[in-house]
Structures are given as C-alpha cells and as structure tokens.
Scaffold this motif. Structure first.
Motif, short mmCIF file in Angstrom:
data_model
loop_
_atom_site.label_atom_id
_atom_site.label_comp_id
_atom_site.label_asym_id
_atom_site.label_seq_id
_atom_site.Cartn_x
_atom_site.Cartn_y
_atom_site.Cartn_z
N SER A 1 3.72 1.57 -1.27
CA SER A 1 4.35 1.85 -2.48
C SER A 1 3.81 2.75 -3.69
N SER A 2 2.31 2.88 -3.27
CA SER A 2 1.61 3.66 -4.48
C SER A 2 2.18 5.15 -4.46
N ASP A 3 2.60 5.64 -3.48
CA ASP A 3 3.31 7.04 -3.49
C ASP A 3 4.45 7.04 -2.83
N ALA B 1 4.15 -0.90 -6.14
CA ALA B 1 4.03 0.13 -7.70
C ALA B 1 5.37 0.81 -7.96
N CYS B 2 6.31 0.64 -7.15
CA CYS B 2 7.38 1.28 -7.14
C CYS B 2 8.54 0.36 -7.04
N ASP C 1 0.95 -1.21 -0.03
CA ASP C 1 -0.01 -0.08 0.06
C ASP C 1 1.01 1.42 -0.16
#
Length: 301
Positions: free
Chosen positions: A105-107, A138-139, A103
């Motif tokens: 990693s999304s930002d 996501a990163c 979660d």
C-alpha cells in the motif's frame, strides 16, 4: 489515490469472491489509467490456536502455496479478458497476506481485497486480513462485496463526520465518482451528536428539526468544497437519525460503492468499539472503501 503510475493492487486467495475482486480492480485500474498488480500471499491467522485448528491451518497454508501460480494465472486471464489493454502483473509471496498488502500500500493507488465478510467474532478470535489491512494501509482499501465485477451506474455513498478521515473519504469518493461518471450521496449520522455538543441532557428539550437543519447546512458546505474540485459530479447530502452504520446501510442498496473514513484503530479496538467500518465490512452488499487521514492526522494507533 494520487500518482497516475501508482498501481491498483488486488489480493487474491483462489476464491470466487477474490476472482471477482480482481476483475473489479481491473475495471477500476483501467478507468484510472493505472497498472494492476495481482498479489497472492498466505492467509493471515490468529494466535493461540487449538491443536485441531493449527493442523487445519497448516494444511490450508500448504494448499495455498501449491496453488498460488494457478490462482494467479486464473485471475490474470479473467482480468485481461475484461480489459485487454490493461497492464497487469502478478506476484506471489510466502508471507502473511495482511503484511504483504500493507507493505504494497505504500506505493499503491488502491488496495482491493476479495473474500468473506468480516464478522466481529472472526476478527476478534482469528484475525482478519481485511480489517488488518484497512486499519494500517497507507492508501485507501476496498473490501470487495457483491457480485458485480465492475462499478455500475449507482451513486457512490460516503459517510461524513467531522474527522480528518472523513475528509479523506470525501475526496476519494468524489475522485472515484468523477472517473466513472457517478453521483455522490454524502450521509451524516445525527444519532446522539446534539446532546453531547450542546450539553442538553433531556432529549425532549432539543429542537431536533433545528439541529437537523443546521447539520444539513454544515454537511452541504463540507461537500461543496470537494464538489468544486469535481464540478461534473452530481452530489446530494443526507442527514439520518441513526447510528453511522445504519445510516449508511439505508443508502447502499442502489449504490455501487460505499466510502468511509477510518481513524486507524487496531483490529481489536475496532471490534470492541463496534466501528462503522467493521459494521459495513460485515453487512454491506456492495464494495466498501476505507480511507485513512494523512499520517499527521493519525493519533489513534
């Protein structure tokens, strides 16, 4: 690794490896001009545990909850001692670490994980936070390895094939190298690639020197595209007649970071297929960065 205000996130569990990972993440955040977020969450565990394993897991969970604030304070103090001007925040979650970090990693600019090496048996039977996060984040994700608490002078080694994930790995490798004034060594595995592509079934009939020359020219051209965006980085290309994992491990001994792409397979698939990422998570003596392609390029989940 994109927005300048996106944090570097590091997951800790109170171990020495996690504390060193936090210090390494702090050094990276400072160089990128990004804030650091130190996260503590509960261990990720597998299913179908035996009664004894379940009891041990319950005790471990209780210990982690009780010690969370102490672990976070120790990591915060260690990071600030290395980088006094760095913006550092800490947070604790009463949830599984893998989901918390996915979660986050999304930002995030980067997620860093400390802890033990990942073995195929452990990943298959008990699950692995590192493997779960690396295949779903996501990163880019760094699994911290070794003892060095800041990137040194060794080159960034990056594995390159023809996948979109490898392009993401190349871009991350060059950006990291550019920030730290490091070289990039791009490595491509030659093993078994030529017969599948050419339709030749008798290896003795293959002009391997010609294949290697062609592959080197192609790799150099691919690397040059990224090198033009980071002209200050000294980049070299290598073709190795080994499996991808072995090819990369030949080059990591003197490096400070190895970067690979992940097609986003789930943990079980990664174990059964003997993925390059899993091999490096188990064997690499230096931190391993795992990058995924942009979402539109993902088709393996």
């Amino acid at each position: 690794m994109t927005s300048s205000d996106a944090p570097v996130v590091v997951g800790i569990d109170g171990s020495d490896g996690a504390l060193n990972a936090a210090r390494w993440a702090g050094a990276v955040a400072a160089r990128f001009g990004a804030p650091l977020r130190i996260v503590h969450a509960l261990p990720s565990v597998g299913r179908n545990l035996t009664q004894t394993a379940a009891a041990f897991t319950a005790a471990m969970m209780s210990y982690q909850r009780d010690m969370a604030e102490a672990f976070l304070k120790a990591a915060d103090e260690a990071v600030r001692a290395d980088n006094p001007e760095l913006s550092v925040s800490t947070v604790s979650f009463n949830e599984p670490a893998d989901q918390v970090l996915i979660d986050a990693s999304s930002d995030a600019r980067l997620v860093v994980l400390g802890g033990k090496k990942v073995t195929p048996a452990a990943a298959l039977l008990l699950g692995s936070t590192a493997l779960s996060v690396a295949t779903r984040a996501a990163c880019p994700v760094v699994a911290f390895r070794g003892e060095t608490v800041a990137p040194g002078d060794g080159p960034v080694v990056v594995g390159v094939d023809d996948s979109p994930a490898a392009q993401a790995a190349l871009e991350s490798a060059f950006e990291f190298a550019d920030r730290f004034g490091l070289a990039v060594n791009a490595v491509r595995s030659l093993s078994l690639a030529a017969p599948a592509e050419t339709g030749v079934t008798i290896p003795l009939l293959i002009d391997w020197d010609g294949v290697e020359s062609a592959e080197l020219a192609d790799l150099t051209e691919t690397v040059d595209v990224h090198n033009k965006r980071h002209p200050g980085v000294d980049a070299k290309s290598f073709i190795e007649p080994d499996s991808p994992g072995k090819a990369l491990l030949k080059h990591v001994a003197d490096s400070g970071l190895v970067v690979v792409g992940s097609r986003g397979r789930n943990a079980l698939a990664g174990v059964l297929l003997g993925s390059t990422s899993l091999n490096l998570l188990h064997h690499s003596p230096v931190p391993v960065m795992i990058c995924r392609a942009a979402p539109q390029g993902d088709s393996d989940e």
